[in-house]
Design a protein around this motif. Structure first.
Motif, PDB file in Angstrom:
ATOM      1  N   GLN A 185       0.296  -1.396   0.206  1.00 59.37           N
ATOM      2  CA  GLN A 185      -0.047  -0.047  -0.002  1.00 59.37           C
ATOM      3  C   GLN A 185       1.033   1.233   0.042  1.00 59.37           C
ATOM      4  O   GLN A 185       1.616   1.462   0.777  1.00 59.37           O
ATOM      5  CB  GLN A 185      -0.785   0.241   0.951  1.00 59.37           C
ATOM      6  CG  GLN A 185      -2.334  -1.083   0.872  1.00 59.37           C
ATOM      7  CD  GLN A 185      -3.008  -1.107   2.680  1.00 59.37           C
ATOM      8  OE1 GLN A 185      -2.759  -0.641   3.397  1.00 59.37           O
ATOM      9  NE2 GLN A 185      -4.482  -1.223   1.624  1.00 59.37           N
ATOM     10  N   LEU A 186       0.472   2.254  -0.864  1.00 63.05           N
ATOM     11  CA  LEU A 186       1.446   3.418  -0.862  1.00 63.05           C
ATOM     12  C   LEU A 186       0.104   4.979  -0.912  1.00 63.05           C
ATOM     13  O   LEU A 186      -0.651   4.394  -1.294  1.00 63.05           O
ATOM     14  CB  LEU A 186       1.610   3.505  -2.601  1.00 63.05           C
ATOM     15  CG  LEU A 186       2.898   1.902  -2.737  1.00 63.05           C
ATOM     16  CD1 LEU A 186       2.724   2.275  -4.325  1.00 63.05           C
ATOM     17  CD2 LEU A 186       4.398   2.091  -2.676  1.00 63.05           C
ATOM     18  N   SER A 200       6.731  12.787  -0.878  1.00 61.41           N
ATOM     19  CA  SER A 200       6.200  11.589  -0.036  1.00 61.41           C
ATOM     20  C   SER A 200       5.451   9.856  -0.353  1.00 61.41           C
ATOM     21  O   SER A 200       5.003  10.698  -1.121  1.00 61.41           O
ATOM     22  CB  SER A 200       6.854  11.963   1.384  1.00 61.41           C
ATOM     23  OG  SER A 200       8.323  12.786   1.825  1.00 61.41           O
ATOM     24  N   CYS A 201       6.337   9.568  -0.635  1.00 59.06           N
ATOM     25  CA  CYS A 201       5.167   7.953  -0.469  1.00 59.06           C
ATOM     26  C   CYS A 201       5.972   7.156   0.380  1.00 59.06           C
ATOM     27  O   CYS A 201       6.993   6.365   0.872  1.00 59.06           O
ATOM     28  CB  CYS A 201       5.847   7.471  -2.014  1.00 59.06           C
ATOM     29  SG  CYS A 201       4.405   5.921  -2.706  1.00 59.06           S
ATOM     30  N   ALA A 202       4.699   7.442   1.270  1.00 61.81           N
ATOM     31  CA  ALA A 202       4.919   6.220   2.548  1.00 61.81           C
ATOM     32  C   ALA A 202       4.454   4.283   2.023  1.00 61.81           C
ATOM     33  O   ALA A 202       3.707   4.348   1.601  1.00 61.81           O
ATOM     34  CB  ALA A 202       3.743   6.295   3.945  1.00 61.81           C
ATOM     35  N   THR A 261      10.100   4.559   2.666  1.00 57.58           N
ATOM     36  CA  THR A 261       9.994   5.791   1.516  1.00 57.58           C
ATOM     37  C   THR A 261      10.360   6.164   0.846  1.00 57.58           C
ATOM     38  O   THR A 261      11.693   6.258   0.345  1.00 57.58           O
ATOM     39  CB  THR A 261       9.743   6.899   2.830  1.00 57.58           C
ATOM     40  OG1 THR A 261       8.764   6.403   4.326  1.00 57.58           O
ATOM     41  CG2 THR A 261       9.101   8.341   2.654  1.00 57.58           C
ATOM     42  N   VAL A 262       9.450   6.862  -0.597  1.00 55.63           N
ATOM     43  CA  VAL A 262      10.422   7.331  -1.763  1.00 55.63           C
ATOM     44  C   VAL A 262      10.271   8.362  -2.140  1.00 55.63           C
ATOM     45  O   VAL A 262       8.298   8.865  -1.685  1.00 55.63           O
ATOM     46  CB  VAL A 262       9.587   6.073  -2.907  1.00 55.63           C
ATOM     47  CG1 VAL A 262       8.972   6.838  -3.382  1.00 55.63           C
ATOM     48  CG2 VAL A 262      10.778   6.747  -4.398  1.00 55.63           C
ATOM     49  N   CYS A 283       2.682   7.924  -6.537  1.00 53.76           N
ATOM     50  CA  CYS A 283       3.680   6.927  -6.691  1.00 53.76           C
ATOM     51  C   CYS A 283       3.168   5.652  -6.863  1.00 53.76           C
ATOM     52  O   CYS A 283       2.286   4.826  -6.728  1.00 53.76           O
ATOM     53  CB  CYS A 283       3.916   6.916  -4.796  1.00 53.76           C
ATOM     54  SG  CYS A 283       5.111   6.033  -4.306  1.00 53.76           S
ATOM     55  N   ALA A 284       4.205   4.503  -7.422  1.00 54.58           N
ATOM     56  CA  ALA A 284       4.083   3.374  -8.109  1.00 54.58           C
ATOM     57  C   ALA A 284       5.744   2.201  -7.772  1.00 54.58           C
ATOM     58  O   ALA A 284       6.351   3.119  -7.334  1.00 54.58           O
ATOM     59  CB  ALA A 284       4.452   3.212  -9.845  1.00 54.58           C
TER      60      ALA A 284
END
Length: 123
Positions: A3-4, A21-23, A78-79, A96-97
């Motif tokens: 899950q993003l 940010s993407c958690a 995180t990305v 985000c992917a």
């Protein structure tokens, strides 16, 4: 299953900067390549940037090269996407992917998507 959840979108003036940010949930994050895509109203979703599981391979769309930087922190699942010198044409929903592979190239299709976060650049 991954899950993003994206965060950091908003309104910014042209020439400004914004960081996304993407958690990610799940213990497999560190073994997945990650990417960012965007979709402007009336347009198809397009590739923005991607990086491998350990960051040793990074790709950018020509339209953002030199202005955007993708990075990741596997310890934090995180990305990130740092966006500088923003232009009105960068206005879009950013997604985000995650890919179920360690290395990918820009044409590869992601396996998981976030819900998106809106970025609006005013001129």
């Amino acid at each position: 299953q991954v899950q993003l959840v994206e965060s950091g979108g908003g309104l910014v003036q042209a020439g400004g900067s914004l960081g996304l940010s993407c958690a990610a949930s799940g213990r497999t994050f560190s073994s997945y390549a990650m990417g960012w895509f965007r979709q402007a109203p009336g347009k198809e979703r397009e590739f923005v940037a991607a990086l491998s599981w350990n960051g040793d391979r990074i790709y950018y769309a020509d339209s953002v090269k030199g202005r955007f930087t993708i990075s990741r922190d596997n310890a934090k699942n995180t990305v990130y996407l740092q966006m500088n010198t923003l232009k009105s044409e960068d206005t879009a929903a950013y997604y985000c992917a995650a890919y179920r592979f360690r290395w990918v190239v820009p044409g590869d299709r992601p396996d998981y998507w976030g819900q998106g976060t809106q970025v609006t650049v005013s001129s």
